[in-house]
Design an enzyme around this catalytic site. Structure first.
Site, PDB file in Angstrom:
ATOM      1  N   PRO A  30      22.216 -57.194  45.543  1.00  0.00           N
ATOM      2  CA  PRO A  30      23.250 -56.017  44.329  1.00  0.00           C
ATOM      3  C   PRO A  30      24.193 -55.900  43.765  1.00  0.00           C
ATOM      4  O   PRO A  30      24.995 -55.680  43.156  1.00  0.00           O
ATOM      5  CB  PRO A  30      23.663 -55.799  46.154  1.00  0.00           C
ATOM      6  CG  PRO A  30      24.386 -57.178  47.227  1.00  0.00           C
ATOM      7  CD  PRO A  30      22.586 -58.050  47.197  1.00  0.00           C
ATOM      8  N   LYS A  52      21.480 -52.533  40.795  1.00  0.00           N
ATOM      9  CA  LYS A  52      20.266 -51.735  40.178  1.00  0.00           C
ATOM     10  C   LYS A  52      18.942 -51.683  41.261  1.00  0.00           C
ATOM     11  O   LYS A  52      17.625 -50.677  41.132  1.00  0.00           O
ATOM     12  CB  LYS A  52      19.123 -53.449  39.505  1.00  0.00           C
ATOM     13  CG  LYS A  52      19.512 -54.070  38.294  1.00  0.00           C
ATOM     14  CD  LYS A  52      19.846 -52.337  36.883  1.00  0.00           C
ATOM     15  CE  LYS A  52      20.598 -52.837  35.588  1.00  0.00           C
ATOM     16  NZ  LYS A  52      21.593 -52.329  35.367  1.00  0.00           N
TER      17      LYS A  52
END
Ligand code: APR
Ligand code: PHB
Length: 393
Positions: free
Chosen positions: A292, A296
């Site tokens: 994370p 994206k």
């Protein structure tokens, strides 16, 4: 039942695809194994690239985002006692939109409801069939009876643990994976964010991220051990540790309060190739996972379905063999963008987290990388370009 495109999964990928196909006049049905409440209850990330913002606007599901979302022209990095602001606006001419994935999902659900396109929540035992032939279908159980949904195409938007990738014959897929030796402990609280912009921090105690959902709601993360259990982390313990990892001047203004949600997520990089098998396509987490750090995940799900919706519209608009050009290139085009986002997410994770197993040399490498970033506009531009999102292709 019969439709043109059968979509498995009502996460952001499935719902955004449904909205874009609706906009193009293409009939589609969504089958989701969980209830709408359950899908909405999942807390995920909240930074949208321009590509995702544009696709939500194109789909007609952006009214609340444009009203409540927070455009950010930059973010901060803290490394030990050094600070660096990445001026996204100046370096790329672009911004990102801070708007929670839960809100995106809520908006897409409302949009689908208004569109009248069928969505079957709590569809059990969904199974794709015949996608290597001309007439694929999904079998499933709903409302106590066996059902069959015929379609021209099936799209697996059913996430990492979904049925669509799992049903592919052995050998049909090549997978690539990296599992990181730590997790992220996340906390959501109705407290004013500690900073106007996001802060990514590398500290000797581990990574930290100060993010937000609004001017009243904060989202904070701490690098934690994979052995940790969320029950071990009281709110007090979280706030104490978070305060230690914040830069001292920022920590002074940290507002604390009861957590609305607290959870630990493992970090993984994963890609499955290809993303098409005959008349079955994969999109979003069904085909790839990113750690994370670069925010994206949601953006890749959006770009996958943006490319696929475009290709399917071309297919249904067209007549001759050329009409399949887009769907024939979908996997290659999507994977080209996916791998670049995988590289960026791996790089950002590698720079900003603690890896004791890499020893002092590893730490020196991180320090040198950060020092280079501080002194190179070229390096900052590379970071900014990837953070705001690369073109759809
Ligand atoms: N049958 C029907 N639905 C299913 C099945 C199944 N067998 N398996 C999974 N699903 C549903 C899940 O319940 C979930 O609602 O598919 C949906 C997949 O949604 P996500 O996991 O949110 O995946 P995606 O839409 O690709 O969104 C990716 O979500 O996890 C975040 O970081 C990730 O932000 C990224 C985004
Ligand atoms: C979040 O707000 O949840 C968030 C923001 C940025 C990230 C990851 C998560 O890189």
């Amino acid at each position: 039942m019969r439709t043109q495109v059968a979509i498995v999964g009502a996460g952001p990928a499935g719902l955004l695809l449904g909205a874009l196909l609706h906009r193009a006049g293409i009939d589609n049905v969504v089958l989701e194994q969980r209830s709408a409440e359950y899908v909405l209850g999942r807390i995920r990330a909240g930074v949208l690239e321009q590509v995702a913002v544009d696709l939500l606007r194109e789909a007609g599901a952006a009214v609340r985002m444009d009203e409540l979302g927070l455009p950010h022209g930059g973010f901060e990095m803290a490394f030990g006692d050094r600070r660096l602001r990445i001026d996204l606006q100046a370096l790329t001419g672009k911004q990102v939109m801070v708007y929670g994935q839960t809100e995106v999902t809520r908006d897409l659900m409302a949009h689908r409801q208004a569109s009248g396109r069928p969505t079957h929540y709590e569809a059990e035992n969904v199974q794709p069939h015949g996608y290597d032939g001309e007439r694929p279908h999904l079998s499933y159980r709903h409302g106590g009876s066996e059902r069959r949904l015929e379609a021209d195409f099936i799209v697996g938007c059913d996430g990492f643990h979904g049925v669509c990738r799992a049903t592919l014959p052995a050998g049909a897929l090549q997978t690539f994976e990296k599992v990181y030796p730590f997790g992220w402990l996340g906390l959501l609280a109705d407290t004013p964010p500690v900073n106007d912009e996001l802060i990514y921090g590398h500290t000797e105690r581990g990574f930290m991220l100060a993010s937000m959902r609004s001017h009243e709601r904060s989202r904070y993360y701490l690098q934690c051990s994979l052995d940790d259990k969320v029950e071990q982390w009281s709110d007090e313990a979280f706030w104490a540790e978070f305060s230690r990892r914040l830069p001292a001047d920022v920590a002074q203004r940290l507002a604390t309060g009861p957590s609305l949600e607290k959870s630990i997520a493992p970090l993984r990089s994963f890609v499955a190739e290809p993303m098409r098998f005959g008349r079955l396509f994969l999109a979003g987490d069904a085909a790839h996972i990113v750690p994370p750090t670069g925010a994206k995940g949601l953006n890749l799900a959006a770009s996958d379905v943006g490319l696929l919706a475009r290709a399917l519209a071309e297919y249904y608009r067209g007549t001759g063999p050329g009409r399949s050009a887009g769907i024939d290139h979908y996997s290659q085009q999507a994977l080209a963008r996916v791998w670049k986002a995988e590289r960026f997410s791996w790089w950002f994770t590698s720079l900003m987290h603690r890896f004791p197993e890499n020893g002092d040399f590893g730490l020196r490498m991180q320090q040198a990388e950060f020092d280079y970033l501080c002194h190179s506009t070229a390096a900052q531009t590379v970071l900014a370009e990837n953070y705001v999102g690369l073109p759809l292709g």
